[in-house]
Design a protein around this motif. Structure first.
Motif, PDB file in Angstrom:
ATOM      1  N   LEU A 114       0.839  -1.200   0.000  1.00 44.02           N
ATOM      2  CA  LEU A 114       0.000   0.000   0.000  1.00 44.02           C
ATOM      3  C   LEU A 114       0.870   1.244   0.000  1.00 44.02           C
ATOM      4  O   LEU A 114       0.568   2.239  -0.663  1.00 44.02           O
ATOM      5  N   HIS A 115       1.967   1.180   0.750  1.00 39.78           N
ATOM      6  CA  HIS A 115       2.902   2.307   0.837  1.00 39.78           C
ATOM      7  C   HIS A 115       3.435   2.679  -0.545  1.00 39.78           C
ATOM      8  O   HIS A 115       3.480   3.869  -0.904  1.00 39.78           O
TER       9      HIS A 115
ATOM     10  N   VAL B 183      -2.614  -6.352   3.377  1.00 41.14           N
ATOM     11  CA  VAL B 183      -2.107  -7.694   3.692  1.00 41.14           C
ATOM     12  C   VAL B 183      -3.227  -8.573   4.237  1.00 41.14           C
ATOM     13  O   VAL B 183      -3.335  -9.762   3.901  1.00 41.14           O
ATOM     14  N   GLU B 184      -4.098  -7.996   5.051  1.00 40.16           N
ATOM     15  CA  GLU B 184      -5.178  -8.765   5.664  1.00 40.16           C
ATOM     16  C   GLU B 184      -6.111  -9.367   4.615  1.00 40.16           C
ATOM     17  O   GLU B 184      -6.645 -10.465   4.815  1.00 40.16           O
ATOM     18  N   ASP B 185      -6.302  -8.670   3.505  1.00 38.71           N
ATOM     19  CA  ASP B 185      -7.162  -9.201   2.439  1.00 38.71           C
ATOM     20  C   ASP B 185      -6.521 -10.419   1.782  1.00 38.71           C
ATOM     21  O   ASP B 185      -7.193 -11.443   1.552  1.00 38.71           O
TER      22      ASP B 185
ATOM     23  N   GLY C 211       8.643  -8.179   4.325  1.00 41.50           N
ATOM     24  CA  GLY C 211       8.798  -6.931   3.589  1.00 41.50           C
ATOM     25  C   GLY C 211      10.158  -6.820   2.929  1.00 41.50           C
ATOM     26  O   GLY C 211      11.187  -6.963   3.592  1.00 41.50           O
ATOM     27  N   ASP C 212      10.165  -6.594   1.609  1.00 42.20           N
ATOM     28  CA  ASP C 212      11.401  -6.306   0.867  1.00 42.20           C
ATOM     29  C   ASP C 212      12.534  -7.300   1.149  1.00 42.20           C
ATOM     30  O   ASP C 212      13.628  -6.907   1.583  1.00 42.20           O
TER      31      ASP C 212
ATOM     32  N   PRO D 195      10.336  -3.242   7.417  1.00 43.81           N
ATOM     33  CA  PRO D 195       9.062  -3.574   8.072  1.00 43.81           C
ATOM     34  C   PRO D 195       7.912  -3.424   7.096  1.00 43.81           C
ATOM     35  O   PRO D 195       8.018  -2.702   6.091  1.00 43.81           O
ATOM     36  N   LEU D 196       6.816  -4.096   7.382  1.00 45.92           N
ATOM     37  CA  LEU D 196       5.712  -4.153   6.425  1.00 45.92           C
ATOM     38  C   LEU D 196       5.128  -2.777   6.119  1.00 45.92           C
ATOM     39  O   LEU D 196       4.680  -2.525   4.999  1.00 45.92           O
ATOM     40  N   ASP D 197       5.129  -1.849   7.092  1.00 44.48           N
ATOM     41  CA  ASP D 197       4.471  -0.565   6.859  1.00 44.48           C
ATOM     42  C   ASP D 197       5.272   0.372   5.960  1.00 44.48           C
ATOM     43  O   ASP D 197       4.724   1.344   5.428  1.00 44.48           O
ATOM     44  N   THR D 198       6.572   0.107   5.770  1.00 44.14           N
ATOM     45  CA  THR D 198       7.386   0.953   4.879  1.00 44.14           C
ATOM     46  C   THR D 198       7.975   0.174   3.703  1.00 44.14           C
ATOM     47  O   THR D 198       8.649   0.765   2.861  1.00 44.14           O
TER      48      THR D 198
END
Length: 247
Positions: free
Chosen positions: A144-145, A208-210, A227-228, A233-236
């Motif tokens: 999403l980021h 991610v939840e979907d 993530g990457d 981290p998943l949020d960035t």
């Protein structure tokens, strides 16, 4: 979405892509889970760059793509590299008669080209039919980021001698979607001029939840969300990886 011209410029556009990171990631996950075999189905294989590299690492690859033009490039690349990789022209939502595999991969955000939840769930179901009982399903998607920031009203360009491109990206109408407008200029030696080709593409991602919900509904257990390549981290993170197995 048409790949008629795009297929032949794809490798130029992706020349900075982290293919070695994908190779290392597959090797790491295969070793971590002690897979009994090394047969891989590469779904959405594109021009076969990853399949060729994994074959050189000792894996047995089969590639599938919706674009016949992409597959033509992939087969030529395998021949040039001296490796044998069977390629099949199939839709990832309707995979059939391809056998069973220790690993099924859908990398390089191929899932983000699908048009909605039902297409993603069809793909998950198609994958499940080609995965060995103890096999693993690995895929990645745009975060999403990335959709909301890095792809929001951005322009990318490359001025090469034989191929140049301008890549415009802007926010799409659907949630977490992006429109890509690509213009390529290829030098024609006979005409001593540049020929222009244009392509329009749309991608969409989801929280991610979907993805976890759709995996669960499709009979998968998600073992890891990364993530990457473990680097963010998943949020960035820009790219989210899922490691899954059948329940």
């Amino acid at each position: 979405m048409s790949y008629q011209n795009f297929a032949y410029f794809y490798d130029n556009l992706m020349k900075e892509a982290p293919y070695e990171d994908w190779v290392d990631f597959v090797k790491e996950i295969a070793g971590k889970h002690s897979l009994s075999g090394r047969n891989i189905l590469d779904v959405g294989c594109g021009t076969g760059e990853l399949a060729t590299r994994l074959t050189k690492e000792g894996f047995q690859l089969t590639g599938v793509d919706l674009s016949e033009e992409m597959l033509e490039v992939a087969m030529a690349k395998a021949m040039d590299a001296g490796v044998s990789i069977p390629y099949f022209h199939q839709d990832m939502r309707e995979l059939s008669e391809l056998g069973q595999y220790d690993l099924v991969l859908v990398f390089c955000d191929s899932l983000n080209y699908l048009d909605g939840e039902e297409d993603i769930k069809k793909t998950f179901a198609a994958v499940s039919g080609h995965l060995k009982k103890d096999g693993l399903f690995l895929f990645d998607v745009h975060s999403l980021h990335k959709m909301e920031t890095l792809f929001n009203d951005q322009v990318y360009a490359d001025n090469g001698d034989e191929v140049s491109f301008i890549w415009n990206a802007w926010k799409g109408e659907k949630p977490y979607s992006v429109q890509h407008e690509l213009t390529f200029f290829m030098y024609d030696k006979q005409a001593d001029a540049y020929i222009r080709f244009d392509e329009d593409h749309e991608q969409r991602t989801y929280p991610v939840e979907d993805y976890l919900k759709w995996l669960d509904e499709s009979g998968f257990e998600c073992l890891e969300v990364i993530g990457d390549f473990h680097e963010a981290p998943l949020d960035t993170a820009e790219r989210i990886f899922f490691v899954c197995k059948m329940k």
